[in-house]
Design a protein around this motif. Structure first.
Motif, PDB file in Angstrom:
ATOM      1  N   GLY A 138       4.615 -29.274   1.208  1.00  0.00           N
ATOM      2  CA  GLY A 138       3.296 -29.097   0.617  1.00  0.00           C
ATOM      3  C   GLY A 138       2.892 -30.082  -0.468  1.00  0.00           C
ATOM      4  O   GLY A 138       1.773 -30.031  -0.966  1.00  0.00           O
ATOM      5  N   LYS A 139       3.815 -30.958  -0.892  1.00  0.00           N
ATOM      6  CA  LYS A 139       3.454 -31.869  -1.983  1.00  0.00           C
ATOM      7  C   LYS A 139       2.577 -33.004  -1.468  1.00  0.00           C
ATOM      8  O   LYS A 139       2.956 -33.708  -0.535  1.00  0.00           O
ATOM      9  CB  LYS A 139       4.720 -32.459  -2.627  1.00  0.00           C
ATOM     10  CG  LYS A 139       5.336 -31.556  -3.668  1.00  0.00           C
ATOM     11  CD  LYS A 139       6.497 -32.232  -4.348  1.00  0.00           C
ATOM     12  CE  LYS A 139       6.052 -32.995  -5.569  1.00  0.00           C
ATOM     13  NZ  LYS A 139       7.227 -33.424  -6.371  1.00  0.00           N
ATOM     14  N   SER A 156       7.876 -27.397 -11.076  1.00  0.00           N
ATOM     15  CA  SER A 156       7.642 -28.747 -11.605  1.00  0.00           C
ATOM     16  C   SER A 156       6.147 -29.042 -11.771  1.00  0.00           C
ATOM     17  O   SER A 156       5.758 -29.903 -12.548  1.00  0.00           O
ATOM     18  CB  SER A 156       8.289 -29.799 -10.692  1.00  0.00           C
ATOM     19  OG  SER A 156       7.502 -30.002  -9.541  1.00  0.00           O
ATOM     20  N   TYR A 157       5.284 -28.305 -11.054  1.00  0.00           N
ATOM     21  CA  TYR A 157       3.838 -28.482 -11.235  1.00  0.00           C
ATOM     22  C   TYR A 157       3.397 -28.119 -12.658  1.00  0.00           C
ATOM     23  O   TYR A 157       2.340 -28.540 -13.111  1.00  0.00           O
ATOM     24  CB  TYR A 157       3.060 -27.617 -10.233  1.00  0.00           C
ATOM     25  CG  TYR A 157       3.037 -28.145  -8.815  1.00  0.00           C
ATOM     26  CD1 TYR A 157       3.735 -29.295  -8.455  1.00  0.00           C
ATOM     27  CD2 TYR A 157       2.309 -27.486  -7.828  1.00  0.00           C
ATOM     28  CE1 TYR A 157       3.713 -29.764  -7.154  1.00  0.00           C
ATOM     29  CE2 TYR A 157       2.281 -27.960  -6.523  1.00  0.00           C
ATOM     30  CZ  TYR A 157       2.983 -29.091  -6.193  1.00  0.00           C
ATOM     31  OH  TYR A 157       2.953 -29.555  -4.902  1.00  0.00           O
ATOM     32  N   TYR A 188      11.647 -24.939  -7.013  1.00  0.00           N
ATOM     33  CA  TYR A 188      11.772 -26.063  -7.953  1.00  0.00           C
ATOM     34  C   TYR A 188      10.483 -26.884  -7.995  1.00  0.00           C
ATOM     35  O   TYR A 188       9.972 -27.223  -9.058  1.00  0.00           O
ATOM     36  CB  TYR A 188      12.955 -26.945  -7.537  1.00  0.00           C
ATOM     37  CG  TYR A 188      13.233 -28.068  -8.507  1.00  0.00           C
ATOM     38  CD1 TYR A 188      14.132 -27.895  -9.556  1.00  0.00           C
ATOM     39  CD2 TYR A 188      12.591 -29.297  -8.387  1.00  0.00           C
ATOM     40  CE1 TYR A 188      14.382 -28.914 -10.455  1.00  0.00           C
ATOM     41  CE2 TYR A 188      12.836 -30.317  -9.274  1.00  0.00           C
ATOM     42  CZ  TYR A 188      13.731 -30.122 -10.310  1.00  0.00           C
ATOM     43  OH  TYR A 188      13.964 -31.131 -11.207  1.00  0.00           O
ATOM     44  N   GLU A 189       9.940 -27.178  -6.804  1.00  0.00           N
ATOM     45  CA  GLU A 189       8.733 -28.008  -6.747  1.00  0.00           C
ATOM     46  C   GLU A 189       7.562 -27.320  -7.428  1.00  0.00           C
ATOM     47  O   GLU A 189       6.809 -27.939  -8.190  1.00  0.00           O
ATOM     48  CB  GLU A 189       8.384 -28.337  -5.281  1.00  0.00           C
ATOM     49  CG  GLU A 189       9.281 -29.398  -4.678  1.00  0.00           C
ATOM     50  CD  GLU A 189       9.117 -29.549  -3.174  1.00  0.00           C
ATOM     51  OE1 GLU A 189       9.453 -30.617  -2.663  1.00  0.00           O
ATOM     52  OE2 GLU A 189       8.686 -28.583  -2.514  1.00  0.00           O
ATOM     53  N   LEU A 190       7.409 -26.016  -7.162  1.00  0.00           N
ATOM     54  CA  LEU A 190       6.288 -25.296  -7.766  1.00  0.00           C
ATOM     55  C   LEU A 190       6.429 -25.269  -9.285  1.00  0.00           C
ATOM     56  O   LEU A 190       5.461 -25.504 -10.018  1.00  0.00           O
ATOM     57  CB  LEU A 190       6.202 -23.873  -7.204  1.00  0.00           C
ATOM     58  CG  LEU A 190       5.009 -23.054  -7.700  1.00  0.00           C
ATOM     59  CD1 LEU A 190       3.695 -23.774  -7.442  1.00  0.00           C
ATOM     60  CD2 LEU A 190       4.964 -21.689  -7.039  1.00  0.00           C
ATOM     61  N   GLN A 239      17.310 -31.170  -3.709  1.00  0.00           N
ATOM     62  CA  GLN A 239      15.980 -31.754  -3.926  1.00  0.00           C
ATOM     63  C   GLN A 239      15.967 -33.241  -3.579  1.00  0.00           C
ATOM     64  O   GLN A 239      15.002 -33.749  -3.020  1.00  0.00           O
ATOM     65  CB  GLN A 239      15.535 -31.548  -5.381  1.00  0.00           C
ATOM     66  CG  GLN A 239      15.210 -30.106  -5.735  1.00  0.00           C
ATOM     67  CD  GLN A 239      14.016 -29.552  -4.961  1.00  0.00           C
ATOM     68  OE1 GLN A 239      13.159 -30.291  -4.507  1.00  0.00           O
ATOM     69  NE2 GLN A 239      13.989 -28.235  -4.789  1.00  0.00           N
ATOM     70  N   LEU A 243      -3.381 -24.318  -6.101  1.00  0.00           N
ATOM     71  CA  LEU A 243      -2.836 -23.109  -6.712  1.00  0.00           C
ATOM     72  C   LEU A 243      -3.932 -22.114  -7.073  1.00  0.00           C
ATOM     73  O   LEU A 243      -3.654 -21.057  -7.614  1.00  0.00           O
ATOM     74  CB  LEU A 243      -2.033 -23.463  -7.972  1.00  0.00           C
ATOM     75  CG  LEU A 243      -0.901 -24.470  -7.789  1.00  0.00           C
ATOM     76  CD1 LEU A 243      -0.234 -24.748  -9.120  1.00  0.00           C
ATOM     77  CD2 LEU A 243       0.126 -23.945  -6.797  1.00  0.00           C
ATOM     78  N   LEU A 301      -3.715 -25.403 -16.077  1.00  0.00           N
ATOM     79  CA  LEU A 301      -2.867 -26.594 -16.118  1.00  0.00           C
ATOM     80  C   LEU A 301      -3.644 -27.831 -16.549  1.00  0.00           C
ATOM     81  O   LEU A 301      -3.100 -28.935 -16.562  1.00  0.00           O
ATOM     82  CB  LEU A 301      -2.224 -26.828 -14.749  1.00  0.00           C
ATOM     83  CG  LEU A 301      -1.059 -25.895 -14.417  1.00  0.00           C
ATOM     84  CD1 LEU A 301      -0.699 -25.959 -12.956  1.00  0.00           C
ATOM     85  CD2 LEU A 301       0.167 -26.246 -15.267  1.00  0.00           C
ATOM     86  N   ARG A 313      15.977 -33.568   0.163  1.00  0.00           N
ATOM     87  CA  ARG A 313      14.666 -33.152   0.666  1.00  0.00           C
ATOM     88  C   ARG A 313      13.681 -34.316   0.540  1.00  0.00           C
ATOM     89  O   ARG A 313      12.923 -34.612   1.456  1.00  0.00           O
ATOM     90  CB  ARG A 313      14.210 -31.956  -0.169  1.00  0.00           C
ATOM     91  CG  ARG A 313      12.987 -31.239   0.350  1.00  0.00           C
ATOM     92  CD  ARG A 313      12.762 -29.978  -0.483  1.00  0.00           C
ATOM     93  NE  ARG A 313      11.357 -29.629  -0.535  1.00  0.00           N
ATOM     94  CZ  ARG A 313      10.764 -28.857   0.370  1.00  0.00           C
ATOM     95  NH1 ARG A 313      11.446 -28.370   1.372  1.00  0.00           N
ATOM     96  NH2 ARG A 313       9.476 -28.577   0.260  1.00  0.00           N
ATOM     97  N   LEU A 334       6.409 -25.275  -0.245  1.00  0.00           N
ATOM     98  CA  LEU A 334       6.961 -25.715  -1.527  1.00  0.00           C
ATOM     99  C   LEU A 334       8.230 -24.937  -1.846  1.00  0.00           C
ATOM    100  O   LEU A 334       8.327 -23.745  -1.578  1.00  0.00           O
ATOM    101  CB  LEU A 334       5.953 -25.465  -2.651  1.00  0.00           C
ATOM    102  CG  LEU A 334       4.739 -26.367  -2.744  1.00  0.00           C
ATOM    103  CD1 LEU A 334       3.940 -26.005  -3.980  1.00  0.00           C
ATOM    104  CD2 LEU A 334       5.141 -27.831  -2.795  1.00  0.00           C
ATOM    105  N   ILE A 344      -2.355 -29.283  -7.609  1.00  0.00           N
ATOM    106  CA  ILE A 344      -2.705 -28.231  -8.558  1.00  0.00           C
ATOM    107  C   ILE A 344      -3.919 -27.437  -8.066  1.00  0.00           C
ATOM    108  O   ILE A 344      -3.962 -26.217  -8.211  1.00  0.00           O
ATOM    109  CB  ILE A 344      -2.982 -28.834  -9.959  1.00  0.00           C
ATOM    110  CG1 ILE A 344      -1.770 -29.637 -10.447  1.00  0.00           C
ATOM    111  CG2 ILE A 344      -3.336 -27.753 -10.955  1.00  0.00           C
ATOM    112  CD1 ILE A 344      -0.493 -28.865 -10.564  1.00  0.00           C
TER     113      ILE A 344
END
Lengths: 345, 260
Positions: free
Chosen positions: A289-290, B99-100, B95-97, A11, A235, A243, A14, B92, A232
């Motif tokens: 995607g972040k 973490s959301y 881990y990243e998902l 991570q 999703l 969330l 990345r 994603l 978010i």
């Protein structure tokens, strides 16, 4: 808790790779910036460029660089950023990777306002130029609001699909109205409108830079802060509600931000499409995607793409030039088709 | 006052009213499953509890407070929701998902703090996703993805978990795998679990409490032994069932059935 908190090296790497990718794009912008300063009807060699930059150029060189070329380069960068971020936000809010500021009627609304003004005040051709950005901006805003209101349903709010479909319908209607209006224009006015609609970055002086900059200075930090929310929203509605995202409110504000960004950009550049589609898409391919990474990468790629497109447009058929919007479309249209062919749905 | 109470709610879409004057309490730290025929309003009830659908009358109370009046972020710290199907975002890692799931606790740009990392790592551990955590979510199978969504809900660190048909689209082994995981979370973590399941035998096997619905109303509510009876199955689904007992849970199950 079983584990000591840690982030895996994968991570971490990345993360680092994404930062480097963005830095590399910034480096490319720098290179394009220098090449673009050289390019145009009046050639400036690297040495002449350096002389002019440190204040030792001839009058003609000073005029070319500081009054024509630099503002135009700066505007290309700002508009590219604005359109790319608008597209990035729209794609995030709608969950549709093929969304583009054009879908909210921004280009067509701005274009209609320009055509309307020119067809009603055809003789005062010197005056309207200063008003055009404001008019285009109002046109974009009114159209976007209309589309939003029409796709709003009581009790359910805004559904992205309805928003897209309404946008397509309104844009088609506006295009028809524009064709009827342009038929009545004088040849010179018609030509101006045509070049405007093609996205020529026509407003290339420092005044237009100043009219664009405040929007970007306010909206870009806002969008950065909303990176988490965009993550978010991607999703889906139920998960996002679960969330703790206030979907209705966030959507409205983010859409408004996208309209303001794209509207103010289009108002000085003319109708440039595809940047808002391509830049965020490329950004996601490069940095994942972040949105914490997609947003800066989109902004940088948008700036880079438009800067390159404008430079090519200036260089290709000298002494004339091709509007940057056309160059973008020549690259963008095949890319759009490629995306459609590749998308699974 | 129980943590979650539904009080005389009226819920629907535009002019179509699905639930009218419905009241039910969800027992704390237990597994509750809502069952019923297609279109009986069980998903609607779950969505009303999860504040996805607004109540037109009445209210859902979380810790004694009307849920619509609480800030959605505060609710998100107490209640996590797993929808029937989720949009799989592109680009994603697992881990990243996961973490959301820390979203309700974050501010600003969303840098993960020590507490966030603890919960994410625990959620990965609890769902057995350690080996997959650096994989791309798009590359996972259906069962693995469902685990990731559950892990995300766990990272949210809530007392209540709400799941809408968490076993749909999964094969027999993966269905049970998910249900046993939920059962473990309920036992070890004392989390309140509310879900909708289609498979009655699964519902009977893992739930403490069953809510059976028909035509927007609750017909029967209680332990599996109280609800899973021949006469109730007839009333809920119009079926004639042969009953038996599950050798693993000792709760009633149907062996087979015919249409009435």
């Amino acid at each position: 808790m079983i584990n000591k908190p840690y982030i895996s090296t994968y991570q971490k790497n990345r993360h680092k790779r994404k930062v480097y990718t963005i830095l590399i794009i910034l480096f490319f912008i720098f290179v394009s910036f220098i090449i673009s300063m050289n390019t145009g009807y009046i050639r400036l060699s690297p040495l002449q460029l350096l002389e002019t930059l440190i204040g030792m150029g001839t009058e003609q060189q000073n005029l070319t660089l500081f009054e024509f070329r630099l503002p135009r380069i700066v505007i290309s960068i700002l508009v590219g950023m604005g359109l790319a971020l608008a597209g990035c936000v729209l794609q995030g809010v709608s969950g549709n990777p093929l969304a583009d500021p054009g879908i909210l009627g921004i280009n067509s609304g701005a274009g209609l306002a320009v055509v309307l003004f020119i067809s009603f005040f055809p003789s005062t051709s010197d005056v309207p130029v200063m008003f055009l950005p404001l008019l285009a901006f109002i046109g974009a805003g009114v159209t976007a609001t209309l589309i939003y209101v029409l796709s709003y349903k009581r009790g359910e709010g805004i559904s992205p699909t309805r928003l897209m479909l309404t946008g397509v319908a309104i844009a088609a209607g506006i295009s028809a109205a524009m064709i009827i209006l342009t038929l009545r224009l004088t040849p010179e006015n018609y030509q101006f409108v045509a070049v405007w609609l093609a996205g020529s970055i026509w407003g290339s002086n420092w005044m237009f830079v100043l009219s664009l900059l405040p929007w970007l200075l306010i909206l870009i930090p806002y969008i950065f802060v909303k990176a988490r929310v965009l993550n978010i929203l991607n999703l889906g509605e139920v998960t996002a509600t679960g969330l703790g995202v206030n979907i209705e409110k966030e959507r409205l504000f983010l859409l408004a931000a996208a309209v303001a960004l794209a509207g103010s950009s289009v108002s000085v550049s003319g109708g440039i499409g595809f940047i808002g589609l391509i830049a965020p898409h490329l950004a996601r391919q490069l940095v994942g995607g972040k949105h914490q990474f997609v947003i800066p990468a989109s902004a940088a790629l948008g700036a880079l793409l438009l800067l390159i497109a404008d430079t090519i447009g200036r260089w290709f058929i000298q002494p004339s030039e091709i509007p940057a919007g056309i160059v973008v479309a020549v690259i963008g249209a095949p890319y759009f088709l490629y995306l459609l062919a590749k998308s699974k749905a | 006052m129980p943590t979650l109470a539904i009080d005389q709610v009226k819920v629907g879409y535009s002019n179509l009213i699905i639930l009218d004057d419905l009241s039910v309490e969800i027992p704390e730290k237990k597994m509750t499953t809502i069952v019923g025929a297609n279109g009986c309003g069980k998903s609607t009830l779950l969505k009303a509890i999860a504040r996805i659908l607004k109540t037109q009358k009445g209210a859902v109370y979380l810790d004694g407070k009307a849920i619509q009046l609480l800030s959605t972020k505060e609710v998100a710290k107490k209640m996590a929701i797993l929808p029937q199907s989720s949009q799989v975002p592109t680009g994603l890692t697992v881990y990243e998902l996961i973490s959301y799931g820390r979203f309700p606790y974050q501010t600003g740009l969303g840098t993960l703090k020590v507490d966030d990392l603890k919960h994410i790592n625990w959620a990965i551990e609890a769902t057995g996703l350690n080996a997959l955590k650096d994989r791309s979510v798009e590359a996972l199978s259906g069962g693995q993805r469902q685990r990731v969504w559950i892990a995300m809900a766990l990272a949210q660190d809530t007392e209540i978990l709400i799941l809408d048909e968490p076993t749909t689209y999964l094969d027999l082994a993966h269905q049970l795998d998910i249900l046993l995981l939920l059962q473990k979370l309920n036992k070890e973590q004392k989390r309140t679990i509310v879900m909708v399941l289609h498979d009655l035998n699964h519902a009977s096997r893992v739930s403490h409490n069953l809510i059976a619905m028909r035509n927007g109303a609750i017909i029967e509510e209680g332990t599996p032994k109280q609800v899973m009876t021949r006469s109730n199955l007839k009333a809920i689904f119009d079926i004639e069932a042969t009953m038996s007992t599950c050798p693993f849970s000792n709760n009633p199950i149907y062996l087979s059935y015919t249409l009435n």
